[in-house]
Motif scaffolding. Structure first.
Motif, short mmCIF file in Angstrom:
data_model
loop_
_atom_site.label_atom_id
_atom_site.label_comp_id
_atom_site.label_asym_id
_atom_site.label_seq_id
_atom_site.Cartn_x
_atom_site.Cartn_y
_atom_site.Cartn_z
N SER A 188 0.86 -1.16 0.00
CA SER A 188 0.00 0.00 0.00
C SER A 188 0.91 1.23 0.00
O SER A 188 1.97 1.21 0.63
CB SER A 188 -0.86 -0.02 1.27
N VAL A 189 0.50 2.27 -0.70
CA VAL A 189 1.30 3.50 -0.72
C VAL A 189 0.53 4.60 0.00
O VAL A 189 -0.64 4.84 -0.28
CB VAL A 189 1.61 3.94 -2.18
N SER A 190 1.20 5.22 0.96
CA SER A 190 0.59 6.35 1.66
C SER A 190 1.44 7.60 1.43
O SER A 190 2.58 7.51 0.98
CB SER A 190 0.45 6.06 3.16
N VAL A 191 0.83 8.73 1.72
CA VAL A 191 1.52 10.01 1.59
C VAL A 191 1.30 10.80 2.87
O VAL A 191 0.30 10.62 3.56
CB VAL A 191 1.02 10.82 0.38
N VAL A 221 -1.17 14.23 -1.31
CA VAL A 221 -0.75 15.00 -0.15
C VAL A 221 -1.67 16.19 0.05
O VAL A 221 -2.16 16.43 1.16
CB VAL A 221 0.71 15.48 -0.29
N ARG A 222 -1.91 16.93 -1.02
CA ARG A 222 -2.80 18.10 -0.91
C ARG A 222 -4.19 17.68 -0.41
O ARG A 222 -4.77 18.33 0.46
CB ARG A 222 -2.89 18.81 -2.26
N ARG A 223 -4.73 16.60 -0.95
CA ARG A 223 -6.05 16.12 -0.55
C ARG A 223 -6.08 15.71 0.92
O ARG A 223 -6.96 16.13 1.67
CB ARG A 223 -6.47 14.94 -1.43
N GLU A 224 -5.11 14.91 1.33
CA GLU A 224 -5.09 14.41 2.71
C GLU A 224 -4.93 15.54 3.72
O GLU A 224 -5.61 15.56 4.75
CB GLU A 224 -3.98 13.37 2.89
N VAL A 225 -4.02 16.48 3.46
CA VAL A 225 -3.83 17.59 4.39
C VAL A 225 -5.12 18.41 4.49
O VAL A 225 -5.56 18.75 5.59
CB VAL A 225 -2.64 18.49 3.98
N PHE A 226 -5.75 18.67 3.37
CA PHE A 226 -7.00 19.45 3.40
C PHE A 226 -8.10 18.69 4.14
O PHE A 226 -8.80 19.26 4.98
CB PHE A 226 -7.46 19.81 1.99
N LYS A 233 -5.04 24.30 2.79
CA LYS A 233 -4.55 24.02 1.43
C LYS A 233 -3.04 24.24 1.44
O LYS A 233 -2.57 25.23 2.02
CB LYS A 233 -5.23 24.95 0.43
N VAL A 234 -2.31 23.31 0.81
CA VAL A 234 -0.85 23.40 0.84
C VAL A 234 -0.24 23.35 -0.54
O VAL A 234 -0.82 22.82 -1.49
CB VAL A 234 -0.24 22.28 1.71
N GLN A 235 0.96 23.93 -0.60
CA GLN A 235 1.82 23.82 -1.76
C GLN A 235 2.86 22.75 -1.43
O GLN A 235 3.50 22.82 -0.37
CB GLN A 235 2.52 25.15 -2.05
N VAL A 236 3.02 21.77 -2.31
CA VAL A 236 4.01 20.72 -2.11
C VAL A 236 5.35 21.23 -2.60
O VAL A 236 5.49 21.65 -3.75
CB VAL A 236 3.61 19.42 -2.85
#
Length: 156
Positions: A19-22, A61-66, A72-75
């Motif tokens: 499984s891949v997580s972020v 990453v953007r989806r999970e953080v939000f 909302k984040v910039q990677v």
């Protein structure tokens, strides 16, 4: 006597599933890092979760953080790749910066806090603290394995 193809297949090891997580290590200008206290187990972690099949890692990453924090984040960059050898989870960790939104709780988080380096070391388990601390360094991408609780020493 030659071995049949069928007996070779029956002796073959099953294909490992992963499984891949972020996760997003979101750092403010004052050096504090965004963390959540998970609703399911009470642990402190950087926001993150399972990458969806058709999703690019940065989008995940953007989806999970939000979803978990309302921000909302910039990677910025990939900072580490971590494998849980017990559960078959590969985690991609990214350094991020806030672009907007408002902090809030979700059904996955019971608290959202900005922690210092010392607080991270005190509140997080080793395998999550190392991810955050690696992300705060200006070094190359780290690659580490762990068993779910302890980081596995790397061979030199």
């Amino acid at each position: 006597m030659p071995v049949s193809t069928n007996s070779k297949l029956s002796q073959a090891q099953p294909t490992p599933l992963h499984s891949v997580s972020v996760a997003g290590v979101v750092m403010r200008e004052d050096g504090r890092v965004l963390t959540i206290q998970r609703a399911d187990n009470g642990t402190w972690e950087p926001p993150g979760g399972v990458l969806e099949l058709t999703e690019a890692p940065e989008d995940g990453v953007r989806r999970e953080v939000f979803e978990e924090t309302g921000l909302k984040v910039q990677v910025k960059r990939l900072t580490g790749v971590y494998k849980n050898t017990t559960r078959g989870i590969v985690a991609l960790v990214f350094l991020c910066a806030v672009e907007g939104g408002h902090e809030r709780l979700s059904d996955e988080s019971t608290a959202v806090e900005w922690l210092t380096r010392d607080e991270i070391a005190d509140r997080m388990g080793e395998v999550f603290a190392i991810r955050v601390l690696d992300a705060l360094e200006e070094s190359a991408v780290q690659v580490r394995s762990h068993n779910g609780r302890k980081v596995t020493p790397t061979a030199v």
